[in-house]
Design an enzyme around this catalytic site. Structure first.
Site, PDB file in Angstrom:
ATOM      1  N   THR A 130       0.987  -1.075   0.090  1.00 42.54           N
ATOM      2  CA  THR A 130       0.169   0.140  -0.049  1.00 42.54           C
ATOM      3  C   THR A 130       0.762   1.402   0.110  1.00 42.54           C
ATOM      4  O   THR A 130       1.705   1.586   0.839  1.00 42.54           O
ATOM      5  CB  THR A 130      -0.739   0.201   1.266  1.00 42.54           C
ATOM      6  OG1 THR A 130      -1.442  -1.386   1.285  1.00 42.54           O
ATOM      7  CG2 THR A 130      -2.004   1.078   1.116  1.00 42.54           C
ATOM      8  N   LEU A 160      -4.771  -9.078   0.964  1.00 46.75           N
ATOM      9  CA  LEU A 160      -4.746 -10.045   1.845  1.00 46.75           C
ATOM     10  C   LEU A 160      -5.031  -9.756   3.120  1.00 46.75           C
ATOM     11  O   LEU A 160      -4.367  -8.806   4.080  1.00 46.75           O
ATOM     12  CB  LEU A 160      -3.224 -10.790   1.649  1.00 46.75           C
ATOM     13  CG  LEU A 160      -2.872 -10.977   0.231  1.00 46.75           C
ATOM     14  CD1 LEU A 160      -1.503 -11.515   0.105  1.00 46.75           C
ATOM     15  CD2 LEU A 160      -3.946 -12.212  -0.297  1.00 46.75           C
ATOM     16  N   ASN A 219      -9.891  -0.267   2.595  1.00 48.04           N
ATOM     17  CA  ASN A 219      -9.534  -0.604   4.188  1.00 48.04           C
ATOM     18  C   ASN A 219     -10.253   0.391   5.125  1.00 48.04           C
ATOM     19  O   ASN A 219     -10.437   0.165   6.267  1.00 48.04           O
ATOM     20  CB  ASN A 219      -8.083  -0.473   3.870  1.00 48.04           C
ATOM     21  CG  ASN A 219      -7.249  -1.636   3.976  1.00 48.04           C
ATOM     22  OD1 ASN A 219      -8.155  -2.727   3.932  1.00 48.04           O
ATOM     23  ND2 ASN A 219      -5.980  -1.837   4.271  1.00 48.04           N
ATOM     24  N   CYS A 273      -2.678  -2.853   8.747  1.00 49.47           N
ATOM     25  CA  CYS A 273      -3.115  -2.231   7.635  1.00 49.47           C
ATOM     26  C   CYS A 273      -4.181  -0.880   8.016  1.00 49.47           C
ATOM     27  O   CYS A 273      -4.038   0.133   7.727  1.00 49.47           O
ATOM     28  CB  CYS A 273      -3.863  -2.899   6.920  1.00 49.47           C
ATOM     29  SG  CYS A 273      -2.747  -4.003   5.867  1.00 49.47           S
ATOM     30  N   LYS A 276      -2.728   2.230  10.195  1.00 48.36           N
ATOM     31  CA  LYS A 276      -1.551   3.140   9.246  1.00 48.36           C
ATOM     32  C   LYS A 276      -2.379   3.745   8.053  1.00 48.36           C
ATOM     33  O   LYS A 276      -2.347   4.804   7.502  1.00 48.36           O
ATOM     34  CB  LYS A 276      -0.649   2.013   8.815  1.00 48.36           C
ATOM     35  CG  LYS A 276       0.430   2.457   7.703  1.00 48.36           C
ATOM     36  CD  LYS A 276       1.288   1.588   7.240  1.00 48.36           C
ATOM     37  CE  LYS A 276       0.565   0.634   6.262  1.00 48.36           C
ATOM     38  NZ  LYS A 276       1.591  -0.115   5.315  1.00 48.36           N
TER      39      LYS A 276
HETATM   40  C1  UDX Z   1      -6.941  -6.266   6.675  1.00 49.48           C
HETATM   41  C2  UDX Z   1      -7.890  -6.135   5.707  1.00 49.48           C
HETATM   42  O1  UDX Z   1      -9.042  -7.049   5.892  1.00 49.48           O
HETATM   43  C3  UDX Z   1      -7.247  -6.667   4.276  1.00 49.48           C
HETATM   44  O2  UDX Z   1      -8.390  -6.739   3.425  1.00 49.48           O
HETATM   45  C4  UDX Z   1      -6.287  -5.787   4.049  1.00 49.48           C
HETATM   46  O3  UDX Z   1      -5.610  -6.177   3.065  1.00 49.48           O
HETATM   47  C5  UDX Z   1      -5.179  -5.635   5.555  1.00 49.48           C
HETATM   48  O4  UDX Z   1      -5.938  -5.209   6.427  1.00 49.48           O
HETATM   49  P1  UDX Z   1      -5.832  -7.958   8.551  1.00 49.48           P
HETATM   50  O5  UDX Z   1      -5.029  -6.874   8.962  1.00 49.48           O
HETATM   51  O6  UDX Z   1      -5.152  -9.150   8.289  1.00 49.48           O
HETATM   52  O7  UDX Z   1      -6.502  -7.600   7.038  1.00 49.48           O
HETATM   53  O8  UDX Z   1      -7.105  -8.168   9.502  1.00 49.48           O
HETATM   54  P2  UDX Z   1      -8.733  -8.408   9.508  1.00 49.48           P
HETATM   55  O9  UDX Z   1      -8.961  -9.768   9.597  1.00 49.48           O
HETATM   56  O10 UDX Z   1      -9.377  -7.487   8.543  1.00 49.48           O
HETATM   57  O11 UDX Z   1      -8.796  -7.897  10.903  1.00 49.48           O
HETATM   58  C6  UDX Z   1      -8.375  -6.557  11.534  1.00 49.48           C
HETATM   59  C7  UDX Z   1      -8.767  -6.237  13.065  1.00 49.48           C
HETATM   60  O12 UDX Z   1     -10.061  -6.059  13.086  1.00 49.48           O
HETATM   61  C8  UDX Z   1      -8.382  -7.483  13.857  1.00 49.48           C
HETATM   62  O13 UDX Z   1      -7.762  -6.768  14.999  1.00 49.48           O
HETATM   63  C9  UDX Z   1      -9.765  -7.900  14.097  1.00 49.48           C
HETATM   64  O14 UDX Z   1      -9.541  -8.567  15.281  1.00 49.48           O
HETATM   65  C10 UDX Z   1     -10.505  -6.713  14.046  1.00 49.48           C
HETATM   66  N1  UDX Z   1     -11.861  -6.985  13.860  1.00 49.48           N
HETATM   67  C11 UDX Z   1     -12.245  -7.598  12.699  1.00 49.48           C
HETATM   68  C12 UDX Z   1     -12.973  -6.621  14.765  1.00 49.48           C
HETATM   69  O15 UDX Z   1     -12.876  -6.045  15.770  1.00 49.48           O
HETATM   70  N2  UDX Z   1     -14.196  -6.821  14.166  1.00 49.48           N
HETATM   71  C13 UDX Z   1     -14.652  -7.369  13.179  1.00 49.48           C
HETATM   72  O16 UDX Z   1     -15.858  -7.615  13.067  1.00 49.48           O
HETATM   73  C14 UDX Z   1     -13.742  -7.928  12.214  1.00 49.48           C
END
Ligand code: UDX
Length: 480
Positions: A130, A160, A219, A273, A276
């Site tokens: 990104t 991802l 995001n 992600c 940031k």
């Molecule tokens: C995220 C995006 O999903 C992805 O598409 C992007 O490319 C990178 O950022 P990721 O950082 O791996 O991916 O995490 P994700 O599974 O999306 O969860 C992010 C945070 O949100 C975690 O701390 C998770 O526990 C929290 N979360 C997720 C919540 O608090 N509530 C939810 O309903 C879903």
């Protein structure tokens, strides 16, 4: 295709392995020789210490030395390259802008080498990680400065989620390619031939600026969902004892227009992600003189949520953290990863230490080494010596005065029995992820329970059993 992947972290390494699986000749390059040695060794433990993704080690094993090669030297592999994927860290600076120094350093090195190459064939440099909107043009300028001939720049953002990098690379929801010329689109189509014209995968070709924007908008919208539920759903649940959060979710998301993803309340979202990217988008809009009220609110709600339950424990449950021992369950930013970047647990640790706890008894199924090595080194902050590390939830809970559940690891769903065995009441349970289906039984037995999106539940056991956690005994304001 001969492909170079520059940068072998969470983005670059899975990407390189999956490109190699598709039969391309892939050179995964990293400046860090230790990483390259670990990948070359094929040793599971060493690789997973750097990038822990299900299926990654197998994908490397399958392709290494036939389609996939690791190197820390760019010069010998540059000749004949069709594509270079830029997968470099782009960390935030204090003001929210993006530190592009890793990126531009690599671009300059590539510029020097590409300017000197013998072959005339076109090379396309593609941004995968990104980067701020407009960075493809920055790359273009750097290469022009070095006198590189016959090249194109493109943006192909990754979407991802951690823990699903390999699966997500093999079967993405969408592939977004932003480029300037038909020749460059065609080059990328050959890289992703298995996804072009796929019935379930959207293959979108657009401008580099649009592709770069898609990543930021996606995001920040996802984080907006989360902050919406944390800012509204959770607040309602705290006010109305008879409100059932899980039913609220079902009732609202039964509308096919409303996402189920993100519609649960939590102690805030972490990861490399969301925080940031939203800060960077705020910076980019502000710099152009545009208002950012919505994004700022989304960001603030998410940060607030990370320590809010600790404040509620003081003001609503009347709990005094001073000199108390607190078990902290879950350090990673979400389940199934050892990644602690921007994890809510980091903020919880800060808040607990600021409130004077004598010990934080930490447990995480995967992130213990990561925590000790990277985050909580007492040399950085002497207060981190108050953190002790434990082999199991039970061991962490034993001898503590309260437990704080920070990550949604499935194994925490069965914690009620563990708590009963390891810590008799009076005892405060702070549940940042609503992980305890049997919480009512615990309350009936004299435990105090404070969950995100729920009213504080005082212990129901006889008054003499109500101790440090009960409002009756401790005047909240005096204690705080
Ligand atoms: C995220 C995006 O999903 C992805 O598409 C992007 O490319 C990178 O950022 P990721 O950082 O791996 O991916 O995490 P994700 O599974 O999306 O969860 C992010 C945070 O949100 C975690 O701390 C998770 O526990 C929290 N979360 C997720 C919540 O608090 N509530 C939810 O309903 C879903």
């Amino acid at each position: 295709m001969k492909i170079i992947v520059v940068g072998t972290g969470f983005v670059g390494l899975p990407h390189a392995a999956v490109l190699a699986e598709a039969g391309h000749e892939v050179y995964a390059y990293d400046i860090d020789q230790n990483k390259i040695d670990a990948y070359r060794s094929g040793d599971r433990e060493r690789i997973e210490e750097i990038v822990n993704e299900p299926g990654l080690v197998e994908a490397i094993e399958e392709t290494k030395d036939r389609y996939l090669f690791f190197t820390s030297d760019l010069a010998p592999i540059i000749e004949g390259t069709d594509i270079v994927f830029m997968c470099l860290p782009t960390p935030p600076k204090r003001d929210g802008s993006t530190d592009l120094s890793y990126y531009t350093n690599a671009a300059h090195r590539l510029g020097e080498l590409l300017a000197k190459r013998q072959d005339e064939r076109r090379v396309v440099l593609v941004n995968k990680s990104t980067v701020p909107i407009g960075t493809a043009r920055v790359l273009q300028k750097i290469l022009e400065e070095h006198g590189v001939k016959n090249f194109g720049v493109a943006s192909n953002p990754e979407f991802l989620a951690q823990g699903g990098a390999i699966e997500g690379s093999r079967r993405p929801d969408r592939v977004v390619v932003g480029a300037d010329t038909e020749e460059d689109f065609d080059r990328l189509r050959r890289v992703y031939s298995q996804f072009v014209n796929h019935v379930r995968i959207r293959y979108l070709e657009t401008t580099p600026e649009t592709a770069e924007s898609i990543k930021y908008v996606a995001n920040t919208l996802l984080l907006t969902y989360i902050s919406f539920w944390n800012g509204i759903g959770a607040r309602l649940g705290e006010i109305y004892p008879n409100l059932r959060m899980e039913d609220l979710k079902i009732g609202v998301t039964s509308d096919s227009r409303i996402s189920t993803w993100g519609s649960y309340v939590s102690n805030g979202a972490g990861g490399s992600c969301f925080g940031k990217d939203i800060q960077s988008l705020i910076y980019q809009l502000n710099r152009a003189g545009r208002s950012t009220d919505l994004l700022q609110a989304v960001y603030n709600i998410n940060e607030y949520q990370k320590t809010y339950l600790i404040d509620r424990a003081v003001y609503e449950a009347g709990f005094n953290f001073n000199n108390k021992k607190v078990a902290l369950l879950g350090l990673a930013f979400k389940k199934r990863t050892n990644d602690m970047r921007d994890s809510s647990a980091l903020k919880a640790v800060e808040a607990l230490l600021a409130r004077g706890v004598s010990e934080i008894r930490a447990y995480d199924p995967l992130a213990m080494n990561e925590a000790q090595r990277t985050w909580f080194n007492p040399e950085k902050n002497h207060l981190f010596s108050r953190i002790t590390y434990h082999e199991s939830p039970r061991e962490a809970i034993e001898g503590s005065d309260a437990v704080y559940i920070s990550t949604d690891w499935e194994e925490f769903r069965g914690l009620a029995t563990t708590i009963e065995k390891a810590a008799p009441p009076p005892y405060l349970i702070i549940d940042g992820r609503r992980m305890l289906p049997d919480y009512r039984q615990l309350v009936a037995k004299g435990y105090a329970y404070l969950a995100v999106g729920d009213v504080y539940l005082k212990p129901e056991a006889p008054a003499e059993k109500t101790g440090a956690n009960g409002q009756e005994r401790v005047p909240a304001a005096a204690e705080a």
